[in-house]
Write a protein that holds these residues in place. Sequence first.
Motif, short mmCIF file in Angstrom:
data_model
loop_
_atom_site.label_atom_id
_atom_site.label_comp_id
_atom_site.label_asym_id
_atom_site.label_seq_id
_atom_site.Cartn_x
_atom_site.Cartn_y
_atom_site.Cartn_z
N ASN A 26 0.75 -1.30 0.12
CA ASN A 26 0.02 0.09 0.08
C ASN A 26 0.88 1.32 0.08
N TYR A 27 2.16 0.92 -0.32
CA TYR A 27 3.15 2.26 -0.42
C TYR A 27 4.23 2.02 -1.25
N PRO A 28 4.70 3.08 -1.94
CA PRO A 28 5.73 2.60 -2.93
C PRO A 28 7.11 2.36 -2.23
N VAL A 29 7.76 1.33 -2.75
CA VAL A 29 8.95 1.18 -1.99
C VAL A 29 9.88 0.73 -3.08
N ALA A 30 11.37 1.14 -3.04
CA ALA A 30 12.38 1.05 -3.67
C ALA A 30 12.52 -0.54 -4.35
N ALA A 31 12.64 -0.64 -5.65
CA ALA A 31 12.46 -2.11 -6.12
C ALA A 31 13.81 -2.99 -5.03
N SER A 32 14.85 -2.40 -5.10
CA SER A 32 15.83 -2.94 -4.35
C SER A 32 15.60 -3.44 -2.96
N THR A 33 14.98 -2.54 -2.07
CA THR A 33 14.66 -2.65 -0.77
C THR A 33 13.21 -3.49 -0.81
N ARG A 34 12.49 -3.77 -1.91
CA ARG A 34 11.38 -4.59 -1.73
C ARG A 34 12.22 -5.96 -2.11
N GLU A 35 12.96 -6.22 -2.70
CA GLU A 35 13.70 -7.39 -3.05
C GLU A 35 14.39 -8.03 -1.69
N ARG A 36 15.05 -7.06 -0.99
CA ARG A 36 15.69 -7.38 0.39
C ARG A 36 14.57 -7.91 1.30
N VAL A 37 13.61 -7.34 1.32
CA VAL A 37 12.54 -7.56 2.26
C VAL A 37 12.08 -8.97 2.12
N LEU A 38 11.50 -9.27 0.79
CA LEU A 38 11.18 -10.40 0.26
C LEU A 38 11.85 -11.63 0.59
N LYS A 39 13.48 -11.13 0.49
CA LYS A 39 14.35 -12.34 0.66
C LYS A 39 14.26 -12.75 2.06
N ALA A 40 14.25 -11.72 2.80
CA ALA A 40 14.38 -11.93 4.42
C ALA A 40 13.10 -12.70 4.93
N VAL A 41 11.89 -12.23 4.21
CA VAL A 41 10.82 -13.28 4.56
C VAL A 41 10.85 -14.71 4.26
N ASP A 42 11.33 -14.91 3.19
CA ASP A 42 11.43 -16.22 2.46
C ASP A 42 12.63 -17.10 3.59
N GLU A 43 13.86 -16.46 3.93
CA GLU A 43 14.94 -16.94 4.80
C GLU A 43 14.13 -17.27 6.21
N LEU A 44 13.29 -16.49 6.69
CA LEU A 44 13.05 -16.64 7.94
C LEU A 44 11.31 -17.30 8.15
N ASP A 45 10.87 -17.53 6.77
CA ASP A 45 9.84 -18.31 6.90
C ASP A 45 8.71 -17.40 7.59
N TYR A 46 8.70 -16.18 7.46
CA TYR A 46 7.77 -15.30 8.27
C TYR A 46 6.28 -15.47 7.69
N VAL A 47 5.36 -15.58 8.58
CA VAL A 47 4.02 -15.54 8.36
C VAL A 47 3.48 -14.28 8.60
N LEU A 48 2.39 -13.96 7.80
CA LEU A 48 1.91 -12.45 8.00
C LEU A 48 0.89 -12.98 9.55
N ASN A 49 0.89 -11.98 10.35
CA ASN A 49 0.47 -11.78 11.55
C ASN A 49 0.99 -12.71 12.49
N GLY A 50 2.11 -13.36 12.12
CA GLY A 50 2.61 -14.35 13.06
C GLY A 50 2.82 -14.10 14.60
N PRO A 51 3.15 -12.88 15.05
CA PRO A 51 2.90 -12.41 16.36
C PRO A 51 1.89 -12.77 17.29
N ALA A 52 0.78 -12.70 16.56
CA ALA A 52 -0.47 -12.70 17.51
C ALA A 52 -0.66 -14.69 17.49
N SER A 53 -0.49 -14.71 18.82
CA SER A 53 -0.49 -16.35 19.24
C SER A 53 -1.87 -17.08 18.85
#
Length: 353
Positions: A26-53
Amino acid sequence: MTVTLADVAARARVSPATVSRVLNGNYPVAASTRERVLKAVDELDYVLNGPASALAAATSDLVGVLVNDIADPFFGIMASAAQSAIGESATGRGGGEKLAVVCNTGGSPERELTYLTLLQRQRAAAVILMGGSLEDPEHLAATAGKLTKLAEAGTRVVLCGRPPVPGDASAAALVFDNRAGARRLTEHLLGLGHRRIGYVAGPADRTTTRHRLEGHREALAAAGVPEGPTVHGPYDRASGHGAAAELLARDPHLTAVVAANDTVALGVCAALRERGLSVPGDVSVAGFDDLPFSVDAVPALTTVRLPLHEAGVRAGRLAMGAEEPPAGGEETVPGELVVRGSTGAPRGGGALR
């Protein structure tokens, strides 16, 4: 340990707000930043809303069905049957209806892992993986990790026509007995008198390919018959067409060809006809799976019938929790030899008389 949005931010070296923007789109983000974030998401197997037990163990109304190629009747029959069973297992009026989504991997191990990650993020109620697996230790280890995480989050995991994944004890597996089916098919040809038998195998790195080829070779070894030439290729008609010419070039006196599946067998038959050879007069041809067109081929194909529809139904019911998983987590599903007009006793000196 639950991975948080802050963990992703630290790995990607950005703020938590930036991670949120990338994931929400919902907000423009630089392509390199977006790629870095998505890579981190994959590496950590992050699931959206994960903190909510409270949500961590929740599941959605989604069931993912992973196939190599939905256009292939082998997968289409199983996926259709599973989808029907998923619908029939619902209790109605908001009491368990699920949306079955077919994910077509195209045989890509990377796409398979991506779909598993996406289904994890969507908190899928169940995941069904259909067909043989890639025999690559790195991919198998990654798959085992994904399936374990899915199961820990409350997702039911079912393997249909696929052996258990080493390192994963969470999935219920319905395993086709490809070895025994291939062995019976080759024994049938040996019983007719064939001693020079070529083999058109599937991709060398797939479990289904290895198991069927092992069954074929076991039958030859038991009969004391030398192995004929083997050619590997995709599970499609073009592969069979091209392989037939190669087999005959390597042994012009072949009297029979065993194909990886019925689609490949059709390609073999077409190539033989183009060379002026008759089936089964000059060369017998056998397939595998007993796909719907097999009985209408000319001549009708001798094959091994796998209960594709029944297996798909069972997989769908297991995914919905409508049936108990097999004892020990694994069930062997046998095939049945079906003898038709494409095989007969050898005559003369083989393909080139």
